[in-house]
Design a protein around this motif. Sequence first.
Motif, PDB file in Angstrom:
ATOM      1  N   LEU A  38     -10.356   4.851   3.081  1.00 16.34           N
ATOM      2  CA  LEU A  38     -10.920   5.185   4.392  1.00 16.34           C
ATOM      3  C   LEU A  38     -12.370   5.648   4.316  1.00 16.34           C
ATOM      4  O   LEU A  38     -12.897   6.161   5.296  1.00 16.34           O
ATOM      5  CB  LEU A  38     -10.065   6.263   5.061  1.00 16.34           C
ATOM      6  CG  LEU A  38      -8.584   5.941   5.250  1.00 16.34           C
ATOM      7  CD1 LEU A  38      -7.869   7.113   5.886  1.00 16.34           C
ATOM      8  CD2 LEU A  38      -8.405   4.679   6.063  1.00 16.34           C
ATOM      9  N   ASN A  39     -12.988   5.488   3.149  1.00 19.29           N
ATOM     10  CA  ASN A  39     -14.383   5.894   2.981  1.00 19.29           C
ATOM     11  C   ASN A  39     -14.572   7.349   3.431  1.00 19.29           C
ATOM     12  O   ASN A  39     -15.422   7.650   4.258  1.00 19.29           O
ATOM     13  CB  ASN A  39     -15.299   4.937   3.749  1.00 19.29           C
ATOM     14  CG  ASN A  39     -16.765   5.159   3.459  1.00 19.29           C
ATOM     15  OD1 ASN A  39     -17.120   5.671   2.395  1.00 19.29           O
ATOM     16  ND2 ASN A  39     -17.610   4.791   4.401  1.00 19.29           N
ATOM     17  N   HIS A  40     -13.713   8.220   2.918  1.00 21.17           N
ATOM     18  CA  HIS A  40     -13.733   9.653   3.234  1.00 21.17           C
ATOM     19  C   HIS A  40     -13.602   9.927   4.728  1.00 21.17           C
ATOM     20  O   HIS A  40     -14.197  10.854   5.262  1.00 21.17           O
ATOM     21  CB  HIS A  40     -14.985  10.324   2.675  1.00 21.17           C
ATOM     22  CG  HIS A  40     -15.159  10.128   1.208  1.00 21.17           C
ATOM     23  ND1 HIS A  40     -14.361  10.751   0.273  1.00 21.17           N
ATOM     24  CD2 HIS A  40     -16.003   9.331   0.509  1.00 21.17           C
ATOM     25  CE1 HIS A  40     -14.716  10.376  -0.932  1.00 21.17           C
ATOM     26  NE2 HIS A  40     -15.706   9.503  -0.818  1.00 21.17           N
ATOM     27  N   LEU A  45     -10.886   2.378  11.652  1.00 21.18           N
ATOM     28  CA  LEU A  45      -9.479   2.105  11.338  1.00 21.18           C
ATOM     29  C   LEU A  45      -8.995   0.901  12.134  1.00 21.18           C
ATOM     30  O   LEU A  45      -9.144   0.866  13.350  1.00 21.18           O
ATOM     31  CB  LEU A  45      -8.633   3.335  11.644  1.00 21.18           C
ATOM     32  CG  LEU A  45      -9.105   4.639  11.007  1.00 21.18           C
ATOM     33  CD1 LEU A  45      -8.203   5.797  11.404  1.00 21.18           C
ATOM     34  CD2 LEU A  45      -9.200   4.521   9.495  1.00 21.18           C
ATOM     35  N   THR A  46      -8.391  -0.066  11.431  1.00 18.93           N
ATOM     36  CA  THR A  46      -8.018  -1.317  12.097  1.00 18.93           C
ATOM     37  C   THR A  46      -6.562  -1.710  11.888  1.00 18.93           C
ATOM     38  O   THR A  46      -6.121  -2.700  12.451  1.00 18.93           O
ATOM     39  CB  THR A  46      -8.915  -2.479  11.613  1.00 18.93           C
ATOM     40  OG1 THR A  46      -8.769  -2.608  10.192  1.00 18.93           O
ATOM     41  CG2 THR A  46     -10.382  -2.236  11.969  1.00 18.93           C
ATOM     42  N   THR A  47      -5.815  -0.946  11.096  1.00 19.56           N
ATOM     43  CA  THR A  47      -4.410  -1.297  10.865  1.00 19.56           C
ATOM     44  C   THR A  47      -3.510  -0.089  11.085  1.00 19.56           C
ATOM     45  O   THR A  47      -3.957   1.057  11.010  1.00 19.56           O
ATOM     46  CB  THR A  47      -4.178  -1.812   9.420  1.00 19.56           C
ATOM     47  OG1 THR A  47      -4.367  -0.719   8.508  1.00 19.56           O
ATOM     48  CG2 THR A  47      -5.101  -2.970   9.072  1.00 19.56           C
ATOM     49  N   VAL A  52      -1.866   5.641  10.077  1.00 17.76           N
ATOM     50  CA  VAL A  52      -0.871   6.574   9.537  1.00 17.76           C
ATOM     51  C   VAL A  52      -1.470   7.375   8.391  1.00 17.76           C
ATOM     52  O   VAL A  52      -1.320   8.602   8.328  1.00 17.76           O
ATOM     53  CB  VAL A  52       0.399   5.818   9.081  1.00 17.76           C
ATOM     54  CG1 VAL A  52       1.310   6.723   8.254  1.00 17.76           C
ATOM     55  CG2 VAL A  52       1.151   5.269  10.280  1.00 17.76           C
ATOM     56  N   TYR A  53      -2.153   6.688   7.487  1.00 16.68           N
ATOM     57  CA  TYR A  53      -2.734   7.368   6.321  1.00 16.68           C
ATOM     58  C   TYR A  53      -3.788   8.381   6.767  1.00 16.68           C
ATOM     59  O   TYR A  53      -3.824   9.505   6.273  1.00 16.68           O
ATOM     60  CB  TYR A  53      -3.336   6.345   5.353  1.00 16.68           C
ATOM     61  CG  TYR A  53      -3.810   6.964   4.067  1.00 16.68           C
ATOM     62  CD1 TYR A  53      -2.895   7.328   3.073  1.00 16.68           C
ATOM     63  CD2 TYR A  53      -5.156   7.205   3.838  1.00 16.68           C
ATOM     64  CE1 TYR A  53      -3.315   7.913   1.894  1.00 16.68           C
ATOM     65  CE2 TYR A  53      -5.586   7.794   2.659  1.00 16.68           C
ATOM     66  CZ  TYR A  53      -4.668   8.145   1.695  1.00 16.68           C
ATOM     67  OH  TYR A  53      -5.083   8.724   0.529  1.00 16.68           O
ATOM     68  N   TYR A  54      -4.641   7.996   7.714  1.00 16.95           N
ATOM     69  CA  TYR A  54      -5.677   8.897   8.215  1.00 16.95           C
ATOM     70  C   TYR A  54      -5.054  10.147   8.821  1.00 16.95           C
ATOM     71  O   TYR A  54      -5.480  11.268   8.535  1.00 16.95           O
ATOM     72  CB  TYR A  54      -6.554   8.190   9.252  1.00 16.95           C
ATOM     73  CG  TYR A  54      -7.731   9.028   9.695  1.00 16.95           C
ATOM     74  CD1 TYR A  54      -8.964   8.891   9.083  1.00 16.95           C
ATOM     75  CD2 TYR A  54      -7.605   9.977  10.707  1.00 16.95           C
ATOM     76  CE1 TYR A  54     -10.048   9.671   9.465  1.00 16.95           C
ATOM     77  CE2 TYR A  54      -8.666  10.760  11.104  1.00 16.95           C
ATOM     78  CZ  TYR A  54      -9.889  10.601  10.477  1.00 16.95           C
ATOM     79  OH  TYR A  54     -10.947  11.389  10.855  1.00 16.95           O
ATOM     80  N   MET A  55      -4.059   9.952   9.685  1.00 15.38           N
ATOM     81  CA  MET A  55      -3.395  11.102  10.318  1.00 15.38           C
ATOM     82  C   MET A  55      -2.794  12.011   9.247  1.00 15.38           C
ATOM     83  O   MET A  55      -2.939  13.231   9.305  1.00 15.38           O
ATOM     84  CB  MET A  55      -2.316  10.629  11.288  1.00 15.38           C
ATOM     85  CG  MET A  55      -1.563  11.753  11.978  1.00 15.38           C
ATOM     86  SD  MET A  55      -2.484  12.627  13.245  1.00 15.38           S
ATOM     87  CE  MET A  55      -2.248  11.532  14.626  1.00 15.38           C
ATOM     88  N   SER A  56      -2.136  11.417   8.273  1.00 18.92           N
ATOM     89  CA  SER A  56      -1.502  12.191   7.215  1.00 18.92           C
ATOM     90  C   SER A  56      -2.541  12.921   6.357  1.00 18.92           C
ATOM     91  O   SER A  56      -2.370  14.082   6.017  1.00 18.92           O
ATOM     92  CB  SER A  56      -0.655  11.252   6.345  1.00 18.92           C
ATOM     93  OG  SER A  56      -0.067  11.953   5.302  1.00 18.92           O
TER      94      SER A  56
END
Length: 176
Positions: A38-40, A45-47, A52-56
């Motif tokens: 996610l480049n920090h 975000l496109t998927t 999910v990963y970003y939120m987590s």
Amino acid sequence: AEVSNYAKDIRNIKYINFDRCLSYCNNLKNQNNICANLNHGCSLLTTHEELVYYMSRYGDIHRKKLLTSFEEIKDKLKNCRNLNIIDYGCGQAMGVINFIDFTKEIFELTIYNLLLNKPTIKEIILIEPSVQALQRAILHTECFNNSAKIKPIHKYLNDLDENDLNLTDKNTLTIH
């Protein structure tokens, strides 16, 4: 609105709050071994997996900084009957849903879980350049507050014009 297993599951969470939403994302990430670059936190975000990963990964960090900001306006909210929210670069609407949780916490709850003297959110403008994140933001906002008028804007901040930020009632307190 978003149509997915994620959307169905989020809509089915009883007494939804940010913690439950975050826990759901953490479980999804772990069960499905989701990882993303996610480049920090700076990537668009496109998927579903990236969302999910970003939120987590960043959800709790965002909540902490948001709650610090919300504390600064707590006294204004106690005298407020109606308000609007404009969320610039809203992503998945973490700002909106944490604000809604915050207002629930600062106003007294009755025995039936109904809020007393809580301001009514009239309109929410969600601004986001990622279509997928904006769809997720709409979903989250609808689950946390199903009475506000939601105006999604799919644009970068530099592409906004004055009409994008028009609200029905300009005399209502607006949180940016």
